[in-house]
Design a protein around this motif. Structure first.
Motif, short mmCIF file in Angstrom:
data_model
loop_
_atom_site.label_atom_id
_atom_site.label_comp_id
_atom_site.label_asym_id
_atom_site.label_seq_id
_atom_site.Cartn_x
_atom_site.Cartn_y
_atom_site.Cartn_z
N ASP A 20 9.03 14.33 -2.10
CA ASP A 20 8.87 13.04 -2.77
C ASP A 20 9.45 11.90 -1.94
O ASP A 20 9.26 10.74 -2.28
CB ASP A 20 9.53 13.07 -4.14
CG ASP A 20 8.83 14.03 -5.09
OD1 ASP A 20 7.59 14.17 -4.99
OD2 ASP A 20 9.51 14.63 -5.94
N SER A 21 10.19 12.25 -0.89
CA SER A 21 10.75 11.24 0.00
C SER A 21 10.58 11.72 1.44
O SER A 21 10.38 12.91 1.69
CB SER A 21 12.24 11.01 -0.29
OG SER A 21 13.00 12.14 0.12
N CYS A 37 0.84 -1.19 0.00
CA CYS A 37 0.00 0.00 0.00
C CYS A 37 0.88 1.25 0.00
O CYS A 37 1.75 1.40 0.86
CB CYS A 37 -0.90 -0.02 1.24
SG CYS A 37 -1.92 1.45 1.38
N ARG A 38 0.67 2.14 -0.93
CA ARG A 38 1.50 3.34 -1.03
C ARG A 38 1.29 4.29 0.13
O ARG A 38 2.06 5.20 0.35
CB ARG A 38 1.22 4.06 -2.35
CG ARG A 38 1.64 3.17 -3.53
CD ARG A 38 1.75 3.92 -4.79
NE ARG A 38 2.91 4.79 -4.69
CZ ARG A 38 3.15 5.77 -5.55
NH1 ARG A 38 2.33 5.98 -6.53
NH2 ARG A 38 4.20 6.52 -5.42
N ARG A 97 2.15 10.08 5.13
CA ARG A 97 2.27 9.57 3.77
C ARG A 97 0.85 9.23 3.32
O ARG A 97 0.11 8.53 4.01
CB ARG A 97 3.15 8.33 3.71
CG ARG A 97 3.36 7.86 2.28
CD ARG A 97 4.40 6.78 2.19
NE ARG A 97 4.53 6.40 0.79
CZ ARG A 97 5.38 5.52 0.33
NH1 ARG A 97 6.20 4.91 1.17
NH2 ARG A 97 5.43 5.23 -0.94
N THR A 147 7.55 3.16 4.65
CA THR A 147 8.51 2.09 4.43
C THR A 147 9.48 2.07 5.62
O THR A 147 9.55 3.04 6.39
CB THR A 147 9.31 2.33 3.14
OG1 THR A 147 10.13 3.49 3.31
CG2 THR A 147 8.39 2.50 1.93
N ARG A 193 1.51 3.49 3.22
CA ARG A 193 2.24 3.00 4.38
C ARG A 193 3.69 3.49 4.34
O ARG A 193 4.32 3.49 3.29
CB ARG A 193 2.24 1.48 4.44
CG ARG A 193 0.89 0.88 4.61
CD ARG A 193 0.39 1.06 6.06
NE ARG A 193 -0.89 0.42 6.24
CZ ARG A 193 -2.04 1.07 6.22
NH1 ARG A 193 -2.09 2.35 6.03
NH2 ARG A 193 -3.16 0.42 6.39
N LYS A 225 -1.24 8.27 -2.39
CA LYS A 225 -0.48 8.44 -3.63
C LYS A 225 1.02 8.37 -3.37
O LYS A 225 1.82 8.56 -4.29
CB LYS A 225 -0.84 9.77 -4.29
CG LYS A 225 -2.27 9.77 -4.78
CD LYS A 225 -2.61 11.04 -5.52
CE LYS A 225 -4.04 10.98 -6.01
NZ LYS A 225 -4.43 12.18 -6.73
N GLY A 226 1.41 8.12 -2.11
CA GLY A 226 2.83 8.01 -1.77
C GLY A 226 3.50 9.34 -1.52
O GLY A 226 4.72 9.41 -1.42
N ARG A 227 2.73 10.41 -1.38
CA ARG A 227 3.29 11.75 -1.13
C ARG A 227 3.48 11.95 0.37
O ARG A 227 2.71 11.44 1.19
CB ARG A 227 2.38 12.83 -1.67
CG ARG A 227 2.24 12.80 -3.19
CD ARG A 227 1.29 13.87 -3.65
NE ARG A 227 -0.03 13.61 -3.05
CZ ARG A 227 -1.17 13.90 -3.61
NH1 ARG A 227 -1.19 14.50 -4.76
NH2 ARG A 227 -2.32 13.61 -3.02
N TYR A 228 4.49 12.72 0.72
CA TYR A 228 4.81 12.99 2.11
C TYR A 228 4.48 14.44 2.45
O TYR A 228 4.71 15.34 1.65
CB TYR A 228 6.31 12.77 2.37
CG TYR A 228 6.75 11.37 2.09
CD1 TYR A 228 6.78 10.42 3.10
CD2 TYR A 228 7.14 10.98 0.81
CE1 TYR A 228 7.19 9.12 2.85
CE2 TYR A 228 7.55 9.69 0.54
CZ TYR A 228 7.58 8.76 1.57
OH TYR A 228 7.97 7.48 1.31
#
Length: 131
Positions: free
Chosen positions: A114-115, A36-37, A91, A41, A39, A94-97
């Motif tokens: 982006d990270s 799941c984007r 997060r 990492t 979550r 869409k994986g954005r922070y």
């Protein structure tokens, strides 16, 4: 550093693979379920821990809570003598922070990226100024 979960007890935090029995042969095959984007990492959590551990050990922060849902994963920062989270690192699906601050009026964005490391760069230690 220990991060305590705060919500979404029904969320599936299981393995990334699922074994399904084939109805005809009875054999099991693995199907990969995409991560799941929304979550964090392990690398995201390491980047946050690098910021949080010194602040916690020096008493600047009182604690960190984790709040996970279908469309987000959040780390909420508690300050000493404040009865609510003051910072939120998130997060999204869409994986954005994003990094936000709460001032009793609501949440205000103070960082994004982006990270995780890019988003948290506002808290990166600065070099002392030389005269």
């Amino acid at each position: 550093m220990t991060i305590l979960p705060t919500s979404d007890p029904g969320a599936d935090h299981g393995a990334d693979t699922l074994a399904i029995a084939d109805a005809d042969s009875g054999t099991r095959r693995s199907i990969i379920i995409p991560f799941c984007r929304a979550r964090f990492t392990p690398e995201d959590l390491d980047a946050f821990a690098a910021v949080a551990e010194p602040k916690l050990s020096q008493g600047h922060w009182a604690g960190v809570l984790r709040e996970s849902g279908r469309n987000h994963d959040r780390l909420l920062v508690l300050l000493p003598e404040v009865d609510r989270p003051v910072f939120r690192f998130e997060r999204d699906a869409k994986g954005r922070y994003s990094l936000s601050f709460h001032d009793r009026s609501g949440w205000y964005g103070i960082g994004s990226g982006d990270s995780a490391a890019e988003c948290l760069s506002i808290w990166r230690p600065r070099r002392p100024r030389t005269p």
